[in-house]
Design a protein around this motif. Sequence first.
Motif, short mmCIF file in Angstrom:
data_model
loop_
_atom_site.label_atom_id
_atom_site.label_comp_id
_atom_site.label_asym_id
_atom_site.label_seq_id
_atom_site.Cartn_x
_atom_site.Cartn_y
_atom_site.Cartn_z
N ALA A 179 4.33 -4.52 0.50
CA ALA A 179 3.58 -5.69 0.18
C ALA A 179 3.30 -5.66 -1.32
N PHE A 180 3.36 -6.41 -2.13
CA PHE A 180 3.05 -6.63 -3.40
C PHE A 180 1.90 -7.39 -3.87
N ARG A 181 1.02 -7.04 -4.97
CA ARG A 181 0.16 -7.76 -5.57
C ARG A 181 0.00 -7.32 -6.97
N GLN A 182 -0.22 -8.48 -7.91
CA GLN A 182 -0.36 -8.35 -9.25
C GLN A 182 -1.05 -9.56 -9.92
N ALA A 262 -6.01 -4.23 -3.25
CA ALA A 262 -5.83 -3.29 -1.96
C ALA A 262 -6.07 -3.77 -0.67
N GLU A 263 -7.10 -4.63 -0.46
CA GLU A 263 -7.86 -5.12 0.70
C GLU A 263 -6.61 -6.20 1.13
N GLU A 264 -6.11 -6.80 0.17
CA GLU A 264 -5.08 -7.94 0.60
C GLU A 264 -3.97 -7.35 1.05
N ILE A 265 -3.51 -6.34 0.52
CA ILE A 265 -2.16 -5.58 0.93
C ILE A 265 -2.42 -5.02 2.29
N ARG A 266 -3.50 -4.31 2.54
CA ARG A 266 -3.73 -3.74 3.69
C ARG A 266 -3.81 -4.81 4.82
#
Length: 276
Positions: A179-182, A262-266
């Motif tokens: 999973a990716f977040r930016q 990080a929580e969104e990815i988890r």
Amino acid sequence: MDLNTIKAVARPRARGELPVWTAGDAWLAGGTWLFSEPQAHLTRLIDLADLKWPPLSITAEGLSIAATCTIAQLDALACPPDWLAAPLINQCCRAFLASFKIWKTATVGGNLCMSLPAGPMISLTSALDGVCTIWGTDGSERKVAVLDFVTGNQRNVLARGELLRQIDIPLAALKRRSAFRQISLTPVGRSAALLIGSVTAEGGLLLTVTASTKRPVRLAFGTMPGPHELREAILQGIGEADYHDDIHGKPFWRKHMTLRLAEEIRSEISSAGARP
């Protein structure tokens, strides 16, 4: 920009033709940064184009990326269907927010060697357990994990005259669910936080934090953590001094975004794993 102090350009066609490194030398690959501002200390460029390294090689061991591979070449790679982490390639390429001219010229190796916290090729290759092959000036070769290659803002392990040859990505990392977040402070700004999470074969979580920190940070969990465990691990594993500070985001905001993303990815990875 013209570099009017350059007196010579070397064009080696094999490793044995690389010239002896001297003061005033610089490697030339894409040159997007090199030609963007004055380089009054340089007198010779060593052009890597004629070495003709294959930009990308898919093998039984994984993916090999030449340092001279352009962002456009990497983005166009047709990945095998079982490479579950393949979307990260396109996502990180687009984290440049650069023009097509930059995409066709800038190189993966150049992005690593610039060692900016927001370097998206650093994000990609560190999250996928990339290993750098470095050529020494004495003909030697050494390997360094991307996680250890970058040591700080515009700092890395390269010694004077050393050359980054390639980055190898192991097959196991390419097959991990991810999973990716930016996020950036402005719509077309430099990344202020770029996080990638992936699931290990044992069901644990690997979280790689970049852009918000001065160097890549890896947090590993043997099992999928809960929200509190994840938050505490970030607070304990990343000190206040580790967060980057520039016009693209203050440390307290980067820290907040790191915890949020990080929580969104988890949550995303946990939800996907729970589906039948």
